[in-house]
Design a protein around this motif. Structure first.
Motif, PDB file in Angstrom:
ATOM      1  N   MET A   1       0.837  -1.176   0.000  1.00  0.00           N
ATOM      2  CA  MET A   1       0.000   0.000   0.000  1.00  0.00           C
ATOM      3  C   MET A   1       0.890   1.250   0.000  1.00  0.00           C
ATOM      4  O   MET A   1       1.803   1.384   0.798  1.00  0.00           O
ATOM      5  N   THR A   2       0.635   2.164  -0.905  1.00  0.00           N
ATOM      6  CA  THR A   2       1.395   3.400  -1.001  1.00  0.00           C
ATOM      7  C   THR A   2       0.706   4.479  -0.176  1.00  0.00           C
ATOM      8  O   THR A   2      -0.496   4.676  -0.280  1.00  0.00           O
ATOM      9  N   HIS A   3       1.493   5.141   0.653  1.00  0.00           N
ATOM     10  CA  HIS A   3       0.953   6.215   1.479  1.00  0.00           C
ATOM     11  C   HIS A   3       1.087   7.535   0.734  1.00  0.00           C
ATOM     12  O   HIS A   3       2.085   7.798   0.091  1.00  0.00           O
ATOM     13  N   THR A   4       0.067   8.370   0.864  1.00  0.00           N
ATOM     14  CA  THR A   4       0.142   9.704   0.286  1.00  0.00           C
ATOM     15  C   THR A   4       0.737  10.653   1.321  1.00  0.00           C
ATOM     16  O   THR A   4       0.806  10.341   2.504  1.00  0.00           O
ATOM     17  N   LEU A   5       1.156  11.815   0.853  1.00  0.00           N
ATOM     18  CA  LEU A   5       1.706  12.811   1.762  1.00  0.00           C
ATOM     19  C   LEU A   5       0.674  13.174   2.823  1.00  0.00           C
ATOM     20  O   LEU A   5       1.009  13.302   4.005  1.00  0.00           O
ATOM     21  N   HIS A   6      -0.568  13.307   2.422  1.00  0.00           N
ATOM     22  CA  HIS A   6      -1.632  13.647   3.373  1.00  0.00           C
ATOM     23  C   HIS A   6      -1.722  12.597   4.483  1.00  0.00           C
ATOM     24  O   HIS A   6      -1.873  12.945   5.660  1.00  0.00           O
ATOM     25  N   ASP A   7      -1.600  11.306   4.111  1.00  0.00           N
ATOM     26  CA  ASP A   7      -1.659  10.220   5.095  1.00  0.00           C
ATOM     27  C   ASP A   7      -0.505  10.294   6.095  1.00  0.00           C
ATOM     28  O   ASP A   7      -0.632   9.860   7.227  1.00  0.00           O
ATOM     29  N   ARG A   8       0.634  10.810   5.655  1.00  0.00           N
ATOM     30  CA  ARG A   8       1.865  10.756   6.435  1.00  0.00           C
ATOM     31  C   ARG A   8       2.258  12.089   7.075  1.00  0.00           C
ATOM     32  O   ARG A   8       3.288  12.159   7.735  1.00  0.00           O
ATOM     33  N   THR A   9       1.474  13.132   6.903  1.00  0.00           N
ATOM     34  CA  THR A   9       1.867  14.460   7.369  1.00  0.00           C
ATOM     35  C   THR A   9       2.199  14.496   8.857  1.00  0.00           C
ATOM     36  O   THR A   9       3.230  15.042   9.253  1.00  0.00           O
ATOM     37  N   GLU A  10       1.377  13.914   9.684  1.00  0.00           N
ATOM     38  CA  GLU A  10       1.620  13.968  11.133  1.00  0.00           C
ATOM     39  C   GLU A  10       2.898  13.212  11.491  1.00  0.00           C
ATOM     40  O   GLU A  10       3.696  13.684  12.297  1.00  0.00           O
ATOM     41  N   THR A  11       3.107  12.061  10.883  1.00  0.00           N
ATOM     42  CA  THR A  11       4.327  11.298  11.136  1.00  0.00           C
ATOM     43  C   THR A  11       5.552  12.086  10.685  1.00  0.00           C
ATOM     44  O   THR A  11       6.562  12.134  11.393  1.00  0.00           O
ATOM     45  N   LEU A  12       5.467  12.722   9.531  1.00  0.00           N
ATOM     46  CA  LEU A  12       6.586  13.516   9.027  1.00  0.00           C
ATOM     47  C   LEU A  12       6.836  14.733   9.914  1.00  0.00           C
ATOM     48  O   LEU A  12       7.993  15.092  10.168  1.00  0.00           O
ATOM     49  N   ARG A  13       5.790  15.348  10.420  1.00  0.00           N
ATOM     50  CA  ARG A  13       5.946  16.481  11.336  1.00  0.00           C
ATOM     51  C   ARG A  13       6.697  16.022  12.597  1.00  0.00           C
ATOM     52  O   ARG A  13       7.612  16.689  13.077  1.00  0.00           O
ATOM     53  N   GLU A  14       6.312  14.874  13.130  1.00  0.00           N
ATOM     54  CA  GLU A  14       6.988  14.341  14.318  1.00  0.00           C
ATOM     55  C   GLU A  14       8.457  14.041  14.026  1.00  0.00           C
ATOM     56  O   GLU A  14       9.329  14.327  14.857  1.00  0.00           O
ATOM     57  N   LEU A  15       8.736  13.471  12.851  1.00  0.00           N
ATOM     58  CA  LEU A  15      10.126  13.219  12.455  1.00  0.00           C
ATOM     59  C   LEU A  15      10.919  14.513  12.407  1.00  0.00           C
ATOM     60  O   LEU A  15      12.051  14.587  12.899  1.00  0.00           O
ATOM     61  N   LEU A  16      10.341  15.538  11.800  1.00  0.00           N
ATOM     62  CA  LEU A  16      11.017  16.829  11.695  1.00  0.00           C
ATOM     63  C   LEU A  16      11.252  17.448  13.073  1.00  0.00           C
ATOM     64  O   LEU A  16      12.329  17.994  13.332  1.00  0.00           O
ATOM     65  N   GLU A  17      10.281  17.351  13.946  1.00  0.00           N
ATOM     66  CA  GLU A  17      10.437  17.917  15.289  1.00  0.00           C
ATOM     67  C   GLU A  17      11.530  17.188  16.062  1.00  0.00           C
ATOM     68  O   GLU A  17      12.339  17.825  16.749  1.00  0.00           O
ATOM     69  N   ARG A  18      11.602  15.857  15.937  1.00  0.00           N
ATOM     70  CA  ARG A  18      12.671  15.098  16.601  1.00  0.00           C
ATOM     71  C   ARG A  18      14.030  15.440  15.984  1.00  0.00           C
ATOM     72  O   ARG A  18      15.028  15.578  16.694  1.00  0.00           O
ATOM     73  N   GLN A  19      14.055  15.568  14.666  1.00  0.00           N
ATOM     74  CA  GLN A  19      15.294  15.930  13.975  1.00  0.00           C
ATOM     75  C   GLN A  19      15.775  17.304  14.433  1.00  0.00           C
ATOM     76  O   GLN A  19      16.964  17.496  14.691  1.00  0.00           O
ATOM     77  N   PHE A  20      14.869  18.265  14.555  1.00  0.00           N
ATOM     78  CA  PHE A  20      15.208  19.606  15.016  1.00  0.00           C
ATOM     79  C   PHE A  20      15.811  19.542  16.422  1.00  0.00           C
ATOM     80  O   PHE A  20      16.834  20.173  16.703  1.00  0.00           O
ATOM     81  N   GLN A  21      15.194  18.757  17.293  1.00  0.00           N
ATOM     82  CA  GLN A  21      15.687  18.631  18.668  1.00  0.00           C
ATOM     83  C   GLN A  21      17.062  17.982  18.700  1.00  0.00           C
ATOM     84  O   GLN A  21      17.938  18.415  19.449  1.00  0.00           O
ATOM     85  N   ARG A  22      17.273  16.947  17.877  1.00  0.00           N
ATOM     86  CA  ARG A  22      18.591  16.290  17.831  1.00  0.00           C
ATOM     87  C   ARG A  22      19.674  17.267  17.395  1.00  0.00           C
ATOM     88  O   ARG A  22      20.755  17.315  17.987  1.00  0.00           O
ATOM     89  N   HIS A  23      19.402  18.031  16.341  1.00  0.00           N
ATOM     90  CA  HIS A  23      20.381  19.009  15.858  1.00  0.00           C
ATOM     91  C   HIS A  23      20.653  20.086  16.911  1.00  0.00           C
ATOM     92  O   HIS A  23      21.793  20.496  17.106  1.00  0.00           O
ATOM     93  N   THR A  24      19.610  20.529  17.585  1.00  0.00           N
ATOM     94  CA  THR A  24      19.761  21.552  18.621  1.00  0.00           C
ATOM     95  C   THR A  24      20.601  21.014  19.785  1.00  0.00           C
ATOM     96  O   THR A  24      21.515  21.691  20.268  1.00  0.00           O
ATOM     97  N   ASP A  25      20.298  19.792  20.220  1.00  0.00           N
ATOM     98  CA  ASP A  25      21.070  19.175  21.300  1.00  0.00           C
ATOM     99  C   ASP A  25      22.532  19.004  20.886  1.00  0.00           C
ATOM    100  O   ASP A  25      23.445  19.264  21.685  1.00  0.00           O
ATOM    101  N   GLN A  26      22.750  18.564  19.655  1.00  0.00           N
ATOM    102  CA  GLN A  26      24.114  18.385  19.158  1.00  0.00           C
ATOM    103  C   GLN A  26      24.866  19.708  19.132  1.00  0.00           C
ATOM    104  O   GLN A  26      26.014  19.786  19.565  1.00  0.00           O
ATOM    105  N   LEU A  27      24.212  20.761  18.640  1.00  0.00           N
ATOM    106  CA  LEU A  27      24.865  22.071  18.580  1.00  0.00           C
ATOM    107  C   LEU A  27      25.217  22.561  19.987  1.00  0.00           C
ATOM    108  O   LEU A  27      26.316  23.075  20.215  1.00  0.00           O
ATOM    109  N   THR A  28      24.321  22.369  20.931  1.00  0.00           N
ATOM    110  CA  THR A  28      24.590  22.774  22.313  1.00  0.00           C
ATOM    111  C   THR A  28      25.825  22.058  22.849  1.00  0.00           C
ATOM    112  O   THR A  28      26.719  22.684  23.424  1.00  0.00           O
ATOM    113  N   GLU A  29      25.900  20.762  22.623  1.00  0.00           N
ATOM    114  CA  GLU A  29      27.042  19.977  23.089  1.00  0.00           C
ATOM    115  C   GLU A  29      28.338  20.427  22.406  1.00  0.00           C
ATOM    116  O   GLU A  29      29.372  20.594  23.059  1.00  0.00           O
TER     117      GLU A  29
END
Length: 104
Positions: A1-29
């Motif tokens: 089954m192929t997922h559309t962007l609409h189906d995956r938006t919330e998951t992608l938002r969560e990925l981006l938010e975690r990615q942002f936090q990882r980069h921020t934590d890394q920069l702080t360190e």
């Protein structure tokens, strides 16, 4: 089954938010290391490149979250076409489809 962007938006938002936090934590360190005499065990040039990569990661992720808020997320900034959802799942902050990325 192929997922559309609409189906995956919330998951992608969560990925981006975690990615942002990882980069921020890394920069702080890394910034703490930059103030230490031994640079946290890194040579100064490597540490500088790592800091720049963390800053770029923060900027790229913030831009992707901005595009998501504006409703343009998933549209290629090169050609205007749709970026395949599978590509966004691998590189959630990418602003380009594969052909446009290869031309850059």
């Amino acid at each position: 089954m192929t997922h559309t962007l609409h189906d995956r938006t919330e998951t992608l938002r969560e990925l981006l938010e975690r990615q942002f936090q990882r980069h921020t934590d890394q920069l702080t360190e890394l910034m703490v290391y930059s103030r230490q005499r031994d640079h946290g065990g890194h040579d100064p040039d490597t540490l500088r490149r790592m800091i720049e990569a963390a800053r770029q990661g923060i900027a790229d992720t913030a831009q992707a979250l901005r595009r998501m808020a504006e409703g343009t997320y998933g549209n290629c900034e090169g050609c205007g076409g749709e970026i395949p959802t599978a590509r966004l799942e691998i590189l959630p902050s990418t602003p380009y489809c594969v052909p446009c990325q290869q031309r850059r």
